[in-house]
Scaffold this motif. Sequence first.
Motif, mmCIF file in Angstrom:
data_model
loop_
_atom_site.group_PDB
_atom_site.id
_atom_site.type_symbol
_atom_site.label_atom_id
_atom_site.label_comp_id
_atom_site.label_asym_id
_atom_site.label_seq_id
_atom_site.Cartn_x
_atom_site.Cartn_y
_atom_site.Cartn_z
ATOM 1 N N LYS A 155 0.836 -1.194 0.000
ATOM 2 C CA LYS A 155 0.000 0.000 0.000
ATOM 3 C C LYS A 155 0.877 1.252 0.000
ATOM 4 O O LYS A 155 2.049 1.222 0.390
ATOM 5 N N ASN A 197 -5.877 -2.180 8.141
ATOM 6 C CA ASN A 197 -5.219 -2.433 6.854
ATOM 7 C C ASN A 197 -5.219 -3.881 6.397
ATOM 8 O O ASN A 197 -5.220 -4.140 5.195
ATOM 9 N N ASN A 227 -4.057 -0.654 -3.878
ATOM 10 C CA ASN A 227 -3.779 -1.569 -2.772
ATOM 11 C C ASN A 227 -3.649 -2.974 -3.344
ATOM 12 O O ASN A 227 -4.591 -3.484 -3.959
#
Length: 279
Positions: A155, A197, A227
């Motif tokens: 990310k 996350n 992502n």
Amino acid sequence: MESSKREKRKVGLIGCGAIGSEIAVAIDSSRVNAELVAVYDACRERAYTLVSRLNKRPMIADSIEALLASDTELIVEAASQQAVKDYARSIVEHGNDIMLMSVGALLDDTFYAELCSLLERHGRRLYLPTGAIAGIDAIRSVKHMLKEVTLTTTKHPRALTGAPFFKEHRVNLKGLKKARVIYNGYAREAVRLFPANVNVAAILSIAGIGADKTKVKIVADPRARRNIHEIHAKGEFGELYFKVSNVPSPSNPKTSYLAVLSAIECLSRACNGRVSIGT
């Protein structure tokens, strides 16, 4: 045609942030065969903001007790791992099915076992969206043959900012010029250190070989525009490799848009229930 004749399930929502709002809008626009009857958020202003966007205005509950008293059948959690631990037991005991977005809470083995016991006792169901990854059906199919599972998540640094990890480790995200592995460990710890996350690590662990054997690598890349989640699994069956390159959610860069779409699809299946595709 058959699903349109079915009575709409009455849904309650906990968490009116980015994901919760998208789910609410999907219900409001009839993408899901459900009626949103009540919403709750610890930040009441967020709840008001969400409800003002909807055509059909659900009740804004001022407590979980008020939410559960609103004649719901299914509660969707889109708040936090702590919210799951605080409210999931009461939700099930009140006779509701439950869909969890903060799957990382289930890596607390004692809590998960207790919740499963309550689900069994009350005849309720637990729904877990697959989130921003692919291949969970395949992982579940070969879980008894798995020897190794690795998740690599890449990310942009801004999507990782604020994670508890940075309270324990000094990493200068702003100074990164190229991709850097900032975490290399296992799912149980990864979910604790990066709760916003890598919930995907939790669902992967539950579907596969567990949180203490599922390897997790997190990469911060200042050049990343999406992502990226890569899953590599090995076992007696052979090897599996999945790579998903996700556009971040327009309203929250920490969340992949696929996670939102996965949640909506999971809820749609829970509310329709006539056809089940996949393992």
